[in-house]
Design an enzyme around this catalytic site. Structure first.
Site, PDB file in Angstrom:
ATOM      1  N   GLU A 289      73.226  -5.863  44.694  1.00  0.00           N
ATOM      2  CA  GLU A 289      71.767  -5.696  44.780  1.00  0.00           C
ATOM      3  C   GLU A 289      71.043  -6.968  44.364  1.00  0.00           C
ATOM      4  O   GLU A 289      70.353  -6.983  43.342  1.00  0.00           O
ATOM      5  CB  GLU A 289      71.332  -4.580  43.824  1.00  0.00           C
ATOM      6  N   GLY A 291      68.170  -9.675  44.137  1.00  0.00           N
ATOM      7  CA  GLY A 291      66.728  -9.763  44.392  1.00  0.00           C
ATOM      8  C   GLY A 291      66.309 -11.221  44.329  1.00  0.00           C
ATOM      9  O   GLY A 291      66.051 -11.873  45.351  1.00  0.00           O
ATOM     10  N   TYR A 334      57.849 -14.378  29.472  1.00  0.00           N
ATOM     11  CA  TYR A 334      59.074 -14.832  28.806  1.00  0.00           C
ATOM     12  C   TYR A 334      59.312 -16.334  28.901  1.00  0.00           C
ATOM     13  O   TYR A 334      60.448 -16.782  28.983  1.00  0.00           O
ATOM     14  CB  TYR A 334      60.315 -14.030  29.233  1.00  0.00           C
ATOM     15  N   CYS A 361      41.857 -15.049  30.994  1.00  0.00           N
ATOM     16  CA  CYS A 361      41.328 -15.133  29.637  1.00  0.00           C
ATOM     17  C   CYS A 361      42.362 -14.781  28.574  1.00  0.00           C
ATOM     18  O   CYS A 361      42.183 -13.817  27.821  1.00  0.00           O
ATOM     19  CB  CYS A 361      40.092 -14.250  29.536  1.00  0.00           C
TER      20      CYS A 361
HETATM   21  C1  PLP Z   1      69.127  -2.083  39.026  1.00  0.00           C
HETATM   22  C2  PLP Z   1      68.788  -3.457  39.452  1.00  0.00           C
HETATM   23  N1  PLP Z   1      69.448  -3.981  40.498  1.00  0.00           N
HETATM   24  C3  PLP Z   1      69.178  -5.221  40.950  1.00  0.00           C
HETATM   25  C4  PLP Z   1      68.226  -6.003  40.337  1.00  0.00           C
HETATM   26  C5  PLP Z   1      67.965  -7.365  40.892  1.00  0.00           C
HETATM   27  O1  PLP Z   1      68.248  -8.374  40.008  1.00  0.00           O
HETATM   28  P1  PLP Z   1      68.071  -9.885  40.462  1.00  0.00           P
HETATM   29  O2  PLP Z   1      66.716 -10.020  41.027  1.00  0.00           O
HETATM   30  O3  PLP Z   1      68.268 -10.666  39.225  1.00  0.00           O
HETATM   31  O4  PLP Z   1      69.131 -10.144  41.483  1.00  0.00           O
HETATM   32  C6  PLP Z   1      67.524  -5.523  39.236  1.00  0.00           C
HETATM   33  C7  PLP Z   1      66.521  -6.343  38.548  1.00  0.00           C
HETATM   34  O5  PLP Z   1      66.585  -6.642  37.400  1.00  0.00           O
HETATM   35  C8  PLP Z   1      67.816  -4.201  38.784  1.00  0.00           C
HETATM   36  O6  PLP Z   1      67.159  -3.680  37.754  1.00  0.00           O
END
Ligand code: PLP
Length: 433
Positions: A289, A291, A334, A361
């Protein structure tokens, strides 16, 4: 130059991406403006698919984690490139549907899913609901008790791995808010196997984001497989899917290592294959997964320099720009760092070290600290690199400033894929007394 999109160039002193002059786009569409390079975006998706096809020919799926950024055009590209989509809300589900992402390739995530979200995911037959905790499981059991077709689920485990990343994006320890502690695995599996409306597909973990330590991702796969072997041995039930989540890091500054999608795929595949061979476990489907590593580099944020602030001794302290923490919360949240250029002075030497202050602000609204830029003036266009991930997806309307427009750039043309929010939209929810 890994921080800028693949098509970045300097033409007549101006920064260009996807064959488009970014200074001209800022002029035409206004700022702040987010632009995405289609070549970089599709390239990252294709690299993921090819890398996993080569490294793990057994079944695998690449799901784009839409929390990094989601809009309908992006979800359409996800579908065109054959990726699945992870969503976390009812509206994200709607975007997936209207973009034509096949529902069997959609997973619903979240540690606090509402009844509406669960019901919609069930009604639309998503590929899997990723169960986060025992209360959610009980809720799902009740919702699906009379379901003719069982709903596939993955159990999200907290593998007790403290990922080496910022605490706000580390999610794998047993006391993090996400996932079932390993000690709760028995309770969850017992409930699941007795639930007529649910089908346990497999196990999931996601230990955090912006990770460069591949050994921690390797350890995650090992913990998942150990849990799968335990379930087989204790319950005589063999799960068919494992997902070690996303999390692969990207460089935001030149000191950080490049993103190594192929190395990541090879490592995950080898670890899983070895562990399965040792445990005599059939190779499961591997779902990942990503992102950030798909969307971050494709995005560039453009801001207009509005003014400057000097110290009493004459030093230039700040460039003030027309965006900031409402379109990119990461520096304030962060301490995230970025690389930047002045798009209209891209060929000039970066000889002035300044901070770039956002317009909002809060004193913490500093987009860039200690950044070397050509000496800038009001009217210059600041381009921030690697701005695609976790920026607009966390955007707010703080100070009632409309959210930016988004363009998709390719082959010298720019397509508007999300228009700028209007003042009317900002006021539309207010009810006049
Ligand atoms: C369950 C889950 N999968 C995938 C991701 C994607 O992570 P990244 O964008 O670091 O690949 C996240 C984001 O933190 C997540 O919470």
């Amino acid at each position: 130059m890994d921080v800028w999109p693949e098509t970045v160039a300097v033409r007549d002193g101006h920064l260009a991406v996807g064959g488009c002059d970014l200074v001209a786009l800022a002029e035409q569409h206004g700022t702040p403006l987010y632009v995405f390079d289609e070549v970089t975006l599709r390239g990252a998706m294709r690299t993921y698919r090819a890398a996993f096809a080569a490294a793990y020919p057994a079944q695998h799926r690449v799901h784009y984690a839409s929390k990094a950024l989601l809009n309908t055009a992006l979800a359409q590209i996800v579908a065109e490139e054959g990726l699945g989509l992870d969503v976390v809300s009812a509206a994200e589900l709607r975007v997936a549907q209207r973009a034509g992402v096949p529902m069997e390739h959609v997973h619903l995530h979240g540690n606090a899913k509402s009844a509406l979200e669960l019901e919609r995911a069930l009604a639309w037959n998503v590929g899997a609901i990723v169960v986060d905790n025992l209360d959610e499981l009980a809720h799902l059991c009740a919702l699906t008790a009379h379901r003719p077709q069982p709903q596939g689920v993955l159990l999200r485990l907290a593998p007790d791995i403290a990922a080496q990343t910022h605490a706000h994006i580390a999610t794998g320890s047993s006391d993090a808010k996400f996932g079932l502690p390993l000690a709760a695995l028995d309770a969850a599996v017992t409930q699941l196997l007795a639930a007529p409306g649910l089908h346990l597909l497999g196990l999931h973990a996601h230990i955090g984001s912006q990770l460069f330590r591949l050994d921690q991702l390797q350890a995650t796969v090992q913990v998942l497989l150990e849990a799968a072997v335990y379930v087989r041995d204790q319950y005589g039930y063999t799960v068919t899917e494992l997902s070690p989540g996303g999390g692969l890091g990207v460089p935001y500054t030149t000191e950080q290592p490049p993103t190594d999608i192929c190395g990541y795929a090879t490592m995950l595949a080898a670890t899983l294959t070895d562990a399965c061979t040792r445990a005599n476990f059939p190779l499961p489907r591997l779902t990942i997964e990503p992102g950030r590593s798909i969307i971050a580099r494709a995005g560039v944020a453009l801001y207009r320099v509005i003014g400057r602030k000097y110290a009493p001794d004459g030093r230039l302290l700040y460039l003030h720009v027309d965006g900031g923490m409402a379109d990119n919360l990461r520096p304030a949240l962060y301490g995230a760092r970025y690389s930047a250029l002045l798009a209209n002075r891209a060929a000039e030497p970066a000889d002035t070290v300044v901070a770039v202050a956002g317009r909002y602000c809060e004193s913490g609204d500093i987009l860039l600290r200690d950044i070397a830029l050509p000496s800038g003036a009001s009217g210059d266009v600041l381009a921030v690199a690697t701005a695609g991930a976790y920026t607009l997806s966390m955007a707010s309307t703080y100070n009632l400033v409309p959210r930016p427009a988004v363009l998709l750039l390719a082959g010298g043309s720019a397509r508007l894929i999300q228009r700028r929010e209007t003042e009317e939209e900002l006021l539309a929810r207010d009810i006049v007394l």
